[in-house]
Design a protein around this motif. Structure first.
Motif, PDB file in Angstrom:
ATOM      1  N   VAL B 215       0.857  -1.184   0.000  1.00 29.00           N
ATOM      2  CA  VAL B 215       0.000   0.000   0.000  1.00 29.00           C
ATOM      3  C   VAL B 215       0.890   1.231   0.000  1.00 29.00           C
ATOM      4  O   VAL B 215       1.641   1.465   0.960  1.00 29.00           O
ATOM      5  CB  VAL B 215      -0.952  -0.003   1.217  1.00 29.00           C
ATOM      6  CG1 VAL B 215      -1.803   1.259   1.224  1.00 29.00           C
ATOM      7  CG2 VAL B 215      -1.849  -1.243   1.175  1.00 29.00           C
ATOM      8  N   LEU B 216       0.838   1.988  -1.074  1.00 29.08           N
ATOM      9  CA  LEU B 216       1.670   3.189  -1.198  1.00 29.08           C
ATOM     10  C   LEU B 216       0.985   4.354  -0.480  1.00 29.08           C
ATOM     11  O   LEU B 216      -0.241   4.352  -0.304  1.00 29.08           O
ATOM     12  CB  LEU B 216       1.854   3.518  -2.686  1.00 29.08           C
ATOM     13  CG  LEU B 216       2.604   2.423  -3.458  1.00 29.08           C
ATOM     14  CD1 LEU B 216       2.426   2.608  -4.967  1.00 29.08           C
ATOM     15  CD2 LEU B 216       4.076   2.423  -3.092  1.00 29.08           C
ATOM     16  N   PRO B 217       1.770   5.352  -0.061  1.00 27.26           N
ATOM     17  CA  PRO B 217       1.138   6.534   0.546  1.00 27.26           C
ATOM     18  C   PRO B 217       0.149   7.168  -0.427  1.00 27.26           C
ATOM     19  O   PRO B 217       0.335   7.101  -1.647  1.00 27.26           O
ATOM     20  CB  PRO B 217       2.327   7.455   0.813  1.00 27.26           C
ATOM     21  CG  PRO B 217       3.518   6.546   0.911  1.00 27.26           C
ATOM     22  CD  PRO B 217       3.236   5.431  -0.058  1.00 27.26           C
ATOM     23  N   ILE B 218      -0.892   7.774   0.135  1.00 26.15           N
ATOM     24  CA  ILE B 218      -1.907   8.440  -0.696  1.00 26.15           C
ATOM     25  C   ILE B 218      -1.254   9.559  -1.514  1.00 26.15           C
ATOM     26  O   ILE B 218      -0.437  10.311  -0.988  1.00 26.15           O
ATOM     27  CB  ILE B 218      -3.024   9.021   0.204  1.00 26.15           C
ATOM     28  CG1 ILE B 218      -3.792   7.885   0.884  1.00 26.15           C
ATOM     29  CG2 ILE B 218      -3.964   9.920  -0.603  1.00 26.15           C
ATOM     30  CD1 ILE B 218      -4.750   8.356   1.981  1.00 26.15           C
ATOM     31  N   ALA B 219      -1.587   9.626  -2.786  1.00 24.04           N
ATOM     32  CA  ALA B 219      -1.063  10.709  -3.636  1.00 24.04           C
ATOM     33  C   ALA B 219      -2.133  11.773  -3.807  1.00 24.04           C
ATOM     34  O   ALA B 219      -3.300  11.459  -4.023  1.00 24.04           O
ATOM     35  CB  ALA B 219      -0.656  10.152  -4.997  1.00 24.04           C
ATOM     36  N   ALA B 220      -1.721  13.022  -3.699  1.00 29.10           N
ATOM     37  CA  ALA B 220      -2.650  14.132  -3.939  1.00 29.10           C
ATOM     38  C   ALA B 220      -3.021  14.163  -5.416  1.00 29.10           C
ATOM     39  O   ALA B 220      -2.374  13.537  -6.249  1.00 29.10           O
ATOM     40  CB  ALA B 220      -2.001  15.441  -3.522  1.00 29.10           C
ATOM     41  N   ASP B 221      -4.091  14.896  -5.715  1.00 32.01           N
ATOM     42  CA  ASP B 221      -4.532  15.030  -7.116  1.00 32.01           C
ATOM     43  C   ASP B 221      -3.604  15.988  -7.842  1.00 32.01           C
ATOM     44  O   ASP B 221      -3.966  17.130  -8.141  1.00 32.01           O
ATOM     45  CB  ASP B 221      -5.970  15.560  -7.158  1.00 32.01           C
ATOM     46  CG  ASP B 221      -6.986  14.455  -6.928  1.00 32.01           C
ATOM     47  OD1 ASP B 221      -6.719  13.311  -7.341  1.00 32.01           O
ATOM     48  OD2 ASP B 221      -8.024  14.748  -6.326  1.00 32.01           O
ATOM     49  N   ASP B 222      -2.431  15.515  -8.142  1.00 37.35           N
ATOM     50  CA  ASP B 222      -1.378  16.368  -8.653  1.00 37.35           C
ATOM     51  C   ASP B 222      -0.477  15.484  -9.499  1.00 37.35           C
ATOM     52  O   ASP B 222      -0.113  14.389  -9.095  1.00 37.35           O
ATOM     53  CB  ASP B 222      -0.648  16.935  -7.411  1.00 37.35           C
ATOM     54  CG  ASP B 222       0.660  17.605  -7.750  1.00 37.35           C
ATOM     55  OD1 ASP B 222       1.688  16.889  -7.799  1.00 37.35           O
ATOM     56  OD2 ASP B 222       0.635  18.821  -7.963  1.00 37.35           O
ATOM     57  N   ALA B 232       7.381   4.700  -7.462  1.00 34.89           N
ATOM     58  CA  ALA B 232       7.695   3.883  -6.281  1.00 34.89           C
ATOM     59  C   ALA B 232       7.089   2.485  -6.381  1.00 34.89           C
ATOM     60  O   ALA B 232       7.567   1.544  -5.748  1.00 34.89           O
ATOM     61  CB  ALA B 232       7.176   4.579  -5.013  1.00 34.89           C
ATOM     62  N   GLY B 233       6.040   2.353  -7.186  1.00 34.46           N
ATOM     63  CA  GLY B 233       5.388   1.053  -7.317  1.00 34.46           C
ATOM     64  C   GLY B 233       5.852   0.263  -8.530  1.00 34.46           C
ATOM     65  O   GLY B 233       5.329  -0.817  -8.792  1.00 34.46           O
ATOM     66  N   ARG B 234       6.860   0.777  -9.232  1.00 34.39           N
ATOM     67  CA  ARG B 234       7.232   0.128 -10.492  1.00 34.39           C
ATOM     68  C   ARG B 234       7.878  -1.228 -10.321  1.00 34.39           C
ATOM     69  O   ARG B 234       7.903  -2.020 -11.252  1.00 34.39           O
ATOM     70  CB  ARG B 234       8.130   1.040 -11.326  1.00 34.39           C
ATOM     71  CG  ARG B 234       7.327   1.971 -12.229  1.00 34.39           C
ATOM     72  CD  ARG B 234       8.195   2.555 -13.311  1.00 34.39           C
ATOM     73  NE  ARG B 234       8.863   1.493 -14.042  1.00 34.39           N
ATOM     74  CZ  ARG B 234      10.187   1.420 -14.225  1.00 34.39           C
ATOM     75  NH1 ARG B 234      10.969   2.329 -13.723  1.00 34.39           N
ATOM     76  NH2 ARG B 234      10.708   0.402 -14.909  1.00 34.39           N
ATOM     77  N   ARG B 235       8.433  -1.532  -9.149  1.00 28.74           N
ATOM     78  CA  ARG B 235       9.031  -2.865  -8.961  1.00 28.74           C
ATOM     79  C   ARG B 235       7.980  -3.916  -8.591  1.00 28.74           C
ATOM     80  O   ARG B 235       8.307  -5.064  -8.344  1.00 28.74           O
ATOM     81  CB  ARG B 235      10.142  -2.826  -7.921  1.00 28.74           C
ATOM     82  CG  ARG B 235      11.265  -1.917  -8.340  1.00 28.74           C
ATOM     83  CD  ARG B 235      12.625  -2.349  -7.838  1.00 28.74           C
ATOM     84  NE  ARG B 235      13.607  -1.347  -8.236  1.00 28.74           N
ATOM     85  CZ  ARG B 235      14.254  -1.365  -9.402  1.00 28.74           C
ATOM     86  NH1 ARG B 235      14.050  -2.330 -10.268  1.00 28.74           N
ATOM     87  NH2 ARG B 235      15.123  -0.411  -9.699  1.00 28.74           N
ATOM     88  N   CYS B 236       6.751  -3.494  -8.531  1.00 28.40           N
ATOM     89  CA  CYS B 236       5.676  -4.461  -8.282  1.00 28.40           C
ATOM     90  C   CYS B 236       5.384  -5.247  -9.562  1.00 28.40           C
ATOM     91  O   CYS B 236       5.746  -4.841 -10.657  1.00 28.40           O
ATOM     92  CB  CYS B 236       4.410  -3.723  -7.847  1.00 28.40           C
ATOM     93  SG  CYS B 236       4.597  -2.971  -6.229  1.00 28.40           S
TER      94      CYS B 236
END
Lengths: 401, 401
Positions: B215-222, B232-236
């Motif tokens: 679970v990645l940190p919440i990203a703002a609408d940006d 950060a999730g690309r190694r998934c």
């Protein structure tokens, strides 16, 4: 011999749910809730739009009208003002409906013209508005104890603003395989010996049922060894033994544990496969003694250990779930023992499950058991059943077994 | 709009199973086998008795005979000699049948008299003997790759003498919730904000399907925030996004990820609930973009993410399983979108499943979704269906969802 149902009642009557522990929400999936979850907020917290469009007064939205767009209300950024006559606020799904507005004009029913919007449809008051509390209100019980938490449940607990949940501790189940003839996989095998399979299969079954297996070292067919191993398992919520078939397993377990304070509730159950099972209590620890044959051990574990683990976990008490299926082949009349016949589970062209018994039912055939889709239940004295009859089956793989 | 089936085919076509890892047998339950398991020994290793009794020559076991008991053969302790004429060996279930003996006289068909035994029945040759290799022979493939290991399977692998197994690595699924309006449970909630529920529900669903959620940190609408989080999730093995509804979610994700090398396979699927989904590839990482509404996100995850995780896990490819049920209430004709209607799942008096749609189907109602037993599938242009019709349903709780 007592019926399966009575035996199960006697097992379950001796068990109580484990106490609660606190776990983070991210660890709560699959756990059994121990305390109710009350919503800590109202969801949605205010009236919000269900669609993308414009918030406005329904009376202003006649075709041909021309409304001034005075701001925007995306989700998370409420428009700070009020919508007056002839005005509209651009709104998005989840955005707060500003004071003054009483309906949502869908964006596909509007034409944007610079700072103005022109309705092409006339929404009635209240359209496309999700009222505050539509999902739940602060104080509502959104989840009740005794429920195994699904993915949806963890989402709901999150939405209700709970970072922590109280769940029942996973029942710890000690597994004690006994027998002079068995070795662990990869270890040297004594002459005439075999590799222990029941402990590993039972450990998987315990996990599948939501328990925490503790596999004890194999105990030789010796009173002292069995007594010592059982003592090591006494801090478990339940101790399960298996095997010891070489010298009359039930006598040996009974002889070994009797002097340790074991109070025996011994029985023979009117079922097949399944030799006499032991159920009793070793100075406060419930003990279930399973037969050594792999098929008998697993079938008995499905019928008695899974319900026991569920009960210890805080789930509602009861037998393992069954479902109807059409019989794929004729079966003969049954004798006085309830029979659990291994078979294939397929579907007919209409999607209905069809259960077809395997021709061989020897209780040492683990490979065949692993290939079985179901146990077909034949009650005591069931008459011969032709192919196409409806039978009750226990689906094995959906239990993770 | 493309049909659900075509969309799923496009998702699955972009995925390959994870490579194998070695796990201990005790960790193998629930994992997907990556290499065949060949039996390393023959089971049973020699002819053994299926019952407690006496091993002897069938021709000697006439009623009135009197046979000398020359030793015992419990399981694990083979009798070292040979059974000659007029002799018998005491034997127990699983004990090796000694050379010379060709049948087992059941103990209930015999009378023991000191060092002798007197048959009261005459067994035929071969009775109650389990032949060497009855379960499996050395070299047999007892388990095939692509199978989620059940409790029985782990027992079978143990019996085949495997302390280690090669299984597919659990697919790691990155989960990225986006949105200015959402907070983690227990964290401060911004004005007009709500608590994030999708990420937690999706993490549970990933676990239920056999994956490993990140679970990645919440990203703002940006754009920058979304791009950084996605990186950060690309190694998934797969990245799943949800939400971002405030400013037109699909445009935002597309705008943020396009410059990062995201190749978009965008579509609108002819289904309800479910807004347009994103599926594409972020420089080698498959990306699935789910809608922000909890019901839409979960339903889309059941239909697309569960099959994707199964495919990544090495399981056979295909849609999530459905089963027939009787409709509990009339339903109107459907439009061109495939509908997934939330409902109760009960059983009628014959044990047949009955699916009854809830009256409310708003896609923001997470509590109602958590209470649903099933999704009732209404194909595009399905005619009105009266109560009692057969419909296909997706059972939610059996999926752990």
């Amino acid at each position: 011999m007592i019926p399966v149902e009575e035996a199960l009642d006697r097992v379950l009557a001796g068990l109580a749910p484990t106490p609660a522990e606190t776990v983070g929400l991210s660890e709560a999936w699959g756990r059994v809730l121990a305390q109710p979850v009350l919503a800590r907020l109202t969801q949605p917290p205010m009236d919000v739009s269900a669609m993308d469009g414009y918030a406005l007064r329904a009376e202003d939205a006649a075709t041909g009208a021309r409304l001034r767009v005075i701001g925007a209300s995306p989700a998370g950024h409420p428009f700070p003002g009020t919508v007056g006559p002839g005005e509209a606020v651009r709104i998005f799904t989840g955005g707060a409906v500003p004071p003054g507005a009483d309906t949502i004009l869908l964006q596909e029913d509007a034409t944007a013209e610079g700072t103005h919007v022109l309705p092409t449809e006339t929404p009635r008051a209240g359209r496309h508005i999700r009222r505050a509390g539509l999902d739940f209100a602060a104080g509502d019980t959104v989840l009740f104890p005794g429920r195994r938490l699904t993915a949806r449940d963890t989402g709901l607990a999150a939405a209700a603003n709970h970072p922590w949940l109280a769940v029942h501790r996973r029942p710890r189940i000690g597994i004690l395989a006994t027998g002079d003839e068995i070795s662990l996989p990869g270890d040297p095998i004594p002459p005439g010996g075999i590799v222990s399979s029941n402990a590993h299969a039972l450990a998987g079954l315990v996990k599948a049922a939501g328990g925490d297996p503790l596999v004890l070292p194999i105990a030789a067919d010796d009173r002292d060894a069995i007594a010592a191993a059982a003592e090591a398992g006494r801090r478990c919520d339940m101790l399960v033994t298996t095997g010891g078939a070489s010298v009359g397993e039930h006598d040996l377990v009974q002889a070994a544990l009797g002097p340790q304070g074991f109070s025996l509730d011994f029985w023979k159950i009117a079922m097949r496969p399944g030799k006499p099972l032991i159920f009793g209590n070793l100075r406060g620890t419930p003990l279930l003694g399973l037969p050594g044959n792999p098929v008998s051990a697993l079938v008995c574990a499905v019928l008695f250990l899974i319900p026991a683990i569920r009960r210890l976990s805080g789930l509602p008490s009861g037998p393992v779930e069954t479902r109807p299926a059409l019989l794929g082949r004729d079966m003969p009349a049954n004798d006085r023992r309830q029979d659990y016949v291994r078979g294939e589970l397929t579907r007919d062209s209409a999607g209905q499950p069809v259960a077809t018994p395997f021709p061989a039912q020897d209780s040492s055939m683990l490979r065949l058991l692993a290939q079985a889709g179901c146990l077909i239940i034949r009650p005591p004295h069931a008459p011969a059943a032709p192919a196409g009859s409806i039978v009750q089956v226990v689906e094995l793989s959906s239990l993770g077994v």
